[in-house]
Design an enzyme around this catalytic site. Sequence first.
Site, PDB file in Angstrom:
ATOM      1  N   CYS A 356       3.433 -28.187 -16.290  1.00 44.54           N
ATOM      2  CA  CYS A 356       3.936 -27.194 -15.338  1.00 44.54           C
ATOM      3  C   CYS A 356       4.059 -27.694 -13.900  1.00 44.54           C
ATOM      4  O   CYS A 356       5.055 -27.375 -13.231  1.00 44.54           O
ATOM      5  CB  CYS A 356       3.113 -25.907 -15.411  1.00 44.54           C
ATOM      6  N   ARG A 385      -5.521 -34.730 -23.033  1.00 43.20           N
ATOM      7  CA  ARG A 385      -6.716 -33.927 -22.783  1.00 43.20           C
ATOM      8  C   ARG A 385      -7.950 -34.729 -23.230  1.00 43.20           C
ATOM      9  O   ARG A 385      -7.970 -35.295 -24.333  1.00 43.20           O
ATOM     10  CB  ARG A 385      -6.662 -32.611 -23.553  1.00 43.20           C
ATOM     11  N   GLN A 403       3.768 -31.070 -26.033  1.00 44.93           N
ATOM     12  CA  GLN A 403       4.018 -29.637 -25.927  1.00 44.93           C
ATOM     13  C   GLN A 403       5.517 -29.386 -25.836  1.00 44.93           C
ATOM     14  O   GLN A 403       6.214 -30.062 -25.083  1.00 44.93           O
ATOM     15  CB  GLN A 403       3.352 -29.063 -24.671  1.00 44.93           C
ATOM     16  N   ASP A 405       7.234 -27.421 -24.114  1.00 43.19           N
ATOM     17  CA  ASP A 405       6.916 -26.607 -22.954  1.00 43.19           C
ATOM     18  C   ASP A 405       8.169 -26.059 -22.308  1.00 43.19           C
ATOM     19  O   ASP A 405       9.146 -26.791 -22.125  1.00 43.19           O
ATOM     20  CB  ASP A 405       6.187 -27.478 -21.931  1.00 43.19           C
ATOM     21  N   HIS A 407       9.217 -23.548 -18.841  1.00 42.66           N
ATOM     22  CA  HIS A 407       8.798 -22.772 -17.682  1.00 42.66           C
ATOM     23  C   HIS A 407      10.018 -22.073 -17.126  1.00 42.66           C
ATOM     24  O   HIS A 407      11.052 -22.690 -16.898  1.00 42.66           O
ATOM     25  CB  HIS A 407       8.136 -23.675 -16.647  1.00 42.66           C
ATOM     26  N   LYS A 490      -0.952 -12.098 -20.334  1.00 38.31           N
ATOM     27  CA  LYS A 490      -0.186 -12.943 -21.255  1.00 38.31           C
ATOM     28  C   LYS A 490      -0.087 -12.261 -22.609  1.00 38.31           C
ATOM     29  O   LYS A 490      -0.869 -11.360 -22.938  1.00 38.31           O
ATOM     30  CB  LYS A 490      -0.817 -14.324 -21.415  1.00 38.31           C
ATOM     31  N   HIS A 536       5.080 -19.228 -18.158  1.00 38.48           N
ATOM     32  CA  HIS A 536       4.758 -20.376 -19.014  1.00 38.48           C
ATOM     33  C   HIS A 536       5.046 -19.951 -20.448  1.00 38.48           C
ATOM     34  O   HIS A 536       4.563 -18.905 -20.899  1.00 38.48           O
ATOM     35  CB  HIS A 536       3.288 -20.758 -18.905  1.00 38.48           C
TER      36      HIS A 536
END
Length: 670
Positions: A356, A385, A403, A405, A407, A490, A536
């Site tokens: 992000c 991670r 991911q 991902d 945004h 969320k 997100h």
Amino acid sequence: MPDAVVPADVTYPADGFALFPDRSVIALRVNGELKDLAHVVTATDAVEPVTVDSPDGLAILRHSTAHVLAQAVQRIRPQANLGIGPPITDGFYYDFGVDEPFTPEDVKAIKKEMERIVREGQRFVRRVVTEDEARAEMANEPFKLELIGLAGGPGAGATEGASVEVGAGELTIYDNVTRDGETAWRDLCRGPHVPSTRLVGGGWDLTRIAGAYWRGSERNPQLQRIYGTAWPTKDELRAYQVRLEEAARRDHRKLGRELDLFSFPDEIGSGLSVWHPKGGIVRGEMEQHARRRHIEGGYTYVYTPHISKEDLFLTSNHLVTYREGMFPPIRMDEERDAEGHITKQGQDYYLKPMNCPMHILIYKERARSYRDLPMRLAENGTVYRNELSGALHGLTRVRGFTQDDSHLFVTPDQLEAEVTRVLEFVVSMLRDFGLDDFELELSMRDDEKAKWIGSDEFWDYSTNALRSVALKTGLKLTEVPGEAAFYGPKIDLKTRDAIGRTWQLSTVQVDPNLPERFDLEYMGPDGEKHRPIMIHRALFGSIERFFAILLEHYAGAFPVWLAPVQVVGIPVADEFAPYLDEIVARLRAAGVRAEVDHSDDRMPKKIRTHTTQKVPLQLIAGEQDRSAGTVSFRFRDGSQTNGIPTSEAIDKIVAAIAGKVLVNTAADLA
């Protein structure tokens, strides 16, 4: 939960035994809080029965069984120190500090001792104690003493499972009292528990032994953890064990080896996978399909580096709130002279734990107008991670993963419409992969407003927007107060797989915090600058984890469109191989992953080999097929359809791929 009727002749104050004589009731919910069945209530209290087969009841049963386990361990090994013993999904565990690891023989002895304790019918009796009294009674339990010191503080909640021992409110100890009134054992615990060990019954078992660091930190002592499961009846226990056996058959780590899909070489490091050619094909199909759908949905793909300077993660606050989950820094650009003295200060770089902040920088690269919004950025971004080694689990918990991902940057008045669009997109995409059993969870803030940032207006607006969107889907919705991120609500989407397990997949997170931290703006129609809201959105979450879920869902027998090898030709004898080569060439020209088995194996062995490899379609041909211009289909279930004209066979295969059909039987290809 079955209805439980309070007898008409109850005199208050009364305990739960008087209120609900039904033996299936094992605890109470009084004014919203769980209490032991022995708890005394008044006529003005709001009281609900908690039955053993309810979610709360199962958690209480499992936690009580964990206490029986701990008592049994200390009967056999009196010097064992008690850690924590919380209920978990489908079971429980208890951690112990012991000089020697537990052996399978120890577990057998512990189970026999547990059976004795259950038969003894010891009562669980709650006692409120002061901190000094708790310390005196737990003087020989160093881990319990540490928890007592955390009581009521933030550290208690930060320790996994510690909430069953201490937390906000009073300290309590539970005594296990025998029928003659003697205290046989005690443990620091918040409760509640079942009234008697006899109610633990026979629907439990111990499942495995593992190591676990105290309070989840490698800096602390390593304890021995015993896992178990507990159910209201033996029949339910057996049903669970059958599910476990099926889950073991489907274990993605086992299938990954057998089907030659991926591996974790020691030379690379724990939690870091490599994808083999067949696994790469499946992953590639997943990613390419998702990419096509995203582009059709108005997303733009971006690419960002795997590493960044420290300042980026300070601005995003990841180095404050998530430092322990990040890999250590890499010092760059530092220069030294011949004597080793630093002549130029370097700078710390970090492997990115999330994508992000970099997407935010793309937004911030130039001025934005309301006409640019919503802006939908997508990336298959690899993140890193620093997971504890004991937490790693195949592809579902790794240290490096990708991911999918996205945004989205929206104006406040676009929020509800965009979340609607996102949820519809997510559900549609997951159905493409054969998942169709969904439910939603809305994480909201609670009444402790000091834990949350942002205005009441924002929280009310954004929560109501997400709730409205979720309700319109028609999916089951569970609202969970207190589980939101500190900056916004969320929605999590959960799915059930082929054997009924629930997986949390996609997340839609509303975030006004990062736009604030990075000072993001857009020019509104009023000519003034405004702050966008960031969403997100992860669809698969982790591509690796989603792959593992699909692999287990299908037990390795993927739909034709995902299968690494979609069609294999098997000649009855070598002389018919050229005929199948011609058919396979036509299939390849149509984009089908097809091949002919030219090995020296006999036909029955070839069939067994490719059945074991879960190839969805086998084409068999002999003299009769060659003469007639036909083939025979053999399917995963062993059934066979003969004499299909080659052009028709090719059309059926291409249609099954285009339709994303799961083909295991002849009927599936009809």
